[in-house]
Design a protein around this motif. Structure first.
Motif, PDB file in Angstrom:
ATOM      1  N   ALA A  23       0.966  -1.209  -0.001  1.00 11.42           N
ATOM      2  CA  ALA A  23       0.053   0.123  -0.041  1.00 11.42           C
ATOM      3  C   ALA A  23       0.895   1.318  -0.136  1.00 11.42           C
ATOM      4  O   ALA A  23       1.650   1.355   0.801  1.00 11.42           O
ATOM      5  CB  ALA A  23      -0.975   0.081   1.248  1.00 11.42           C
ATOM      6  N   ALA A  24       0.699   2.144  -0.985  1.00  9.90           N
ATOM      7  CA  ALA A  24       1.273   3.470  -0.976  1.00  9.90           C
ATOM      8  C   ALA A  24       0.796   4.569  -0.819  1.00  9.90           C
ATOM      9  O   ALA A  24      -0.596   4.950  -1.091  1.00  9.90           O
ATOM     10  CB  ALA A  24       1.831   3.355  -2.528  1.00  9.90           C
ATOM     11  N   SER A  25       1.368   5.632  -0.396  1.00  9.39           N
ATOM     12  CA  SER A  25       0.814   6.990  -0.053  1.00  9.39           C
ATOM     13  C   SER A  25       1.862   7.963  -0.039  1.00  9.39           C
ATOM     14  O   SER A  25       3.336   7.787   0.066  1.00  9.39           O
ATOM     15  CB  SER A  25       0.005   6.957   1.293  1.00  9.39           C
ATOM     16  OG  SER A  25       0.981   6.492   2.483  1.00  9.39           O
ATOM     17  N   SER A  28       2.856  10.596  -6.139  1.00  6.28           N
ATOM     18  CA  SER A  28       2.212  10.398  -7.310  1.00  6.28           C
ATOM     19  C   SER A  28       2.294   8.888  -7.778  1.00  6.28           C
ATOM     20  O   SER A  28       3.214   8.424  -8.494  1.00  6.28           O
ATOM     21  CB  SER A  28       2.788  11.285  -8.389  1.00  6.28           C
ATOM     22  OG  SER A  28       2.006  11.280  -9.220  1.00  6.28           O
ATOM     23  N   PHE A  29       1.421   8.246  -7.237  1.00  3.99           N
ATOM     24  CA  PHE A  29       1.398   6.711  -7.475  1.00  3.99           C
ATOM     25  C   PHE A  29       1.290   6.317  -9.150  1.00  3.99           C
ATOM     26  O   PHE A  29       2.050   5.268  -9.483  1.00  3.99           O
ATOM     27  CB  PHE A  29       0.211   6.025  -6.835  1.00  3.99           C
ATOM     28  CG  PHE A  29       0.340   4.553  -7.147  1.00  3.99           C
ATOM     29  CD1 PHE A  29      -0.789   3.892  -7.912  1.00  3.99           C
ATOM     30  CD2 PHE A  29       1.021   3.718  -6.081  1.00  3.99           C
ATOM     31  CE1 PHE A  29      -0.774   2.375  -7.859  1.00  3.99           C
ATOM     32  CE2 PHE A  29       0.697   2.467  -6.201  1.00  3.99           C
ATOM     33  CZ  PHE A  29       0.217   1.588  -6.805  1.00  3.99           C
ATOM     34  N   SER A  53       2.307   1.298 -12.819  1.00  4.11           N
ATOM     35  CA  SER A  53       0.764   1.750 -12.450  1.00  4.11           C
ATOM     36  C   SER A  53       0.194   2.440 -13.466  1.00  4.11           C
ATOM     37  O   SER A  53      -1.091   2.789 -13.333  1.00  4.11           O
ATOM     38  CB  SER A  53       0.867   2.499 -11.024  1.00  4.11           C
ATOM     39  OG  SER A  53       1.799   3.517 -11.072  1.00  4.11           O
ATOM     40  N   ASP A  54       0.989   3.018 -14.525  1.00  2.00           N
ATOM     41  CA  ASP A  54       0.258   3.602 -15.454  1.00  2.00           C
ATOM     42  C   ASP A  54      -0.158   3.019 -16.530  1.00  2.00           C
ATOM     43  O   ASP A  54      -1.403   3.140 -16.883  1.00  2.00           O
ATOM     44  CB  ASP A  54       1.485   4.491 -16.073  1.00  2.00           C
ATOM     45  CG  ASP A  54       1.031   5.508 -17.170  1.00  2.00           C
ATOM     46  OD1 ASP A  54       1.778   6.024 -18.051  1.00  2.00           O
ATOM     47  OD2 ASP A  54      -0.045   5.762 -17.434  1.00  2.00           O
ATOM     48  N   ASP A  55       0.541   2.086 -17.204  1.00  2.87           N
ATOM     49  CA  ASP A  55      -0.116   1.289 -18.244  1.00  2.87           C
ATOM     50  C   ASP A  55      -0.301  -0.235 -18.108  1.00  2.87           C
ATOM     51  O   ASP A  55      -0.597  -0.949 -18.807  1.00  2.87           O
ATOM     52  CB  ASP A  55       0.808   1.397 -19.494  1.00  2.87           C
ATOM     53  CG  ASP A  55       2.188   1.155 -19.455  1.00  2.87           C
ATOM     54  OD1 ASP A  55       2.982   1.277 -20.300  1.00  2.87           O
ATOM     55  OD2 ASP A  55       2.602   0.385 -18.327  1.00  2.87           O
ATOM     56  N   ALA A  75      -7.179   2.510  -7.830  1.00  2.00           N
ATOM     57  CA  ALA A  75      -8.049   3.285  -6.770  1.00  2.00           C
ATOM     58  C   ALA A  75      -7.647   3.076  -5.313  1.00  2.00           C
ATOM     59  O   ALA A  75      -7.785   3.962  -4.828  1.00  2.00           O
ATOM     60  CB  ALA A  75      -9.448   2.555  -6.825  1.00  2.00           C
ATOM     61  N   LYS A  76      -6.957   2.285  -5.200  1.00  2.00           N
ATOM     62  CA  LYS A  76      -6.380   2.142  -3.712  1.00  2.00           C
ATOM     63  C   LYS A  76      -4.856   2.136  -3.443  1.00  2.00           C
ATOM     64  O   LYS A  76      -4.482   2.081  -2.555  1.00  2.00           O
ATOM     65  CB  LYS A  76      -6.840   0.474  -3.080  1.00  2.00           C
ATOM     66  CG  LYS A  76      -8.235   0.130  -3.269  1.00  2.00           C
ATOM     67  CD  LYS A  76      -8.574  -1.477  -2.587  1.00  2.00           C
ATOM     68  CE  LYS A  76      -9.881  -1.704  -2.455  1.00  2.00           C
ATOM     69  NZ  LYS A  76      -9.902  -3.049  -2.049  1.00  2.00           N
TER      70      LYS A  76
END
Length: 125
Positions: A23-25, A28-29, A53-55, A75-76
């Protein structure tokens, strides 16, 4: 504050499955690749898998191809590593990491800016 939290490790018998989560926070994911590394006792840290996480482009080390699947839930802000058909040689502490534009260099740890704490996976024969 940047945080990468890896969890989901445990002890299983050979042939079993585990799903690791990262889980990341705090960053910019969407602009980062998320990778999984592992380090077995007495061995160097090894890049196992990575996902954009982009493509959604994925990368796997040969030893886990066909057994591990990396996926992302934007989304998470969470990346998963589904590990099936586990072998004793998969025993290690698993770490997740984030870096921009890692791509095919996913096994190079210096490509990553952020690291999570490890989660331990033990596979018994």
């Amino acid at each position: 504050e940047v945080q990468l939290q890896a969890y989901g490790g445990g002890s299983v018998q050979a042939g079993g499955s585990l799903r690791l989560s990262c889980a990341a926070s705090g960053f910019s994911f969407d602009d980062h690749h998320i990778g999984w590394f592992r380090q077995a006792p007495g061995k160097e840290r090894e890049g196992v898998s990575c996902i954009s996480s982009d493509d959604g482009t994925t990368y796997y080390v040969d030893s886990v191809k066909g057994r591990f699947t990396i996926s992302v839930d934007n989304a998470k802000n969470t990346v998963y590593l589904q590990m099936n058909s586990l072998k004793p040689e998969d025993t290690a502490v698993y770490y997740c990491a984030a870096g921009p534009r890692v791509g095919g260099f996913y096994q190079i740890s210096t490509r990553y800016d952020y690291w999570g704490q490890g989660t331990e996976v033990t596979v018994s024969s």
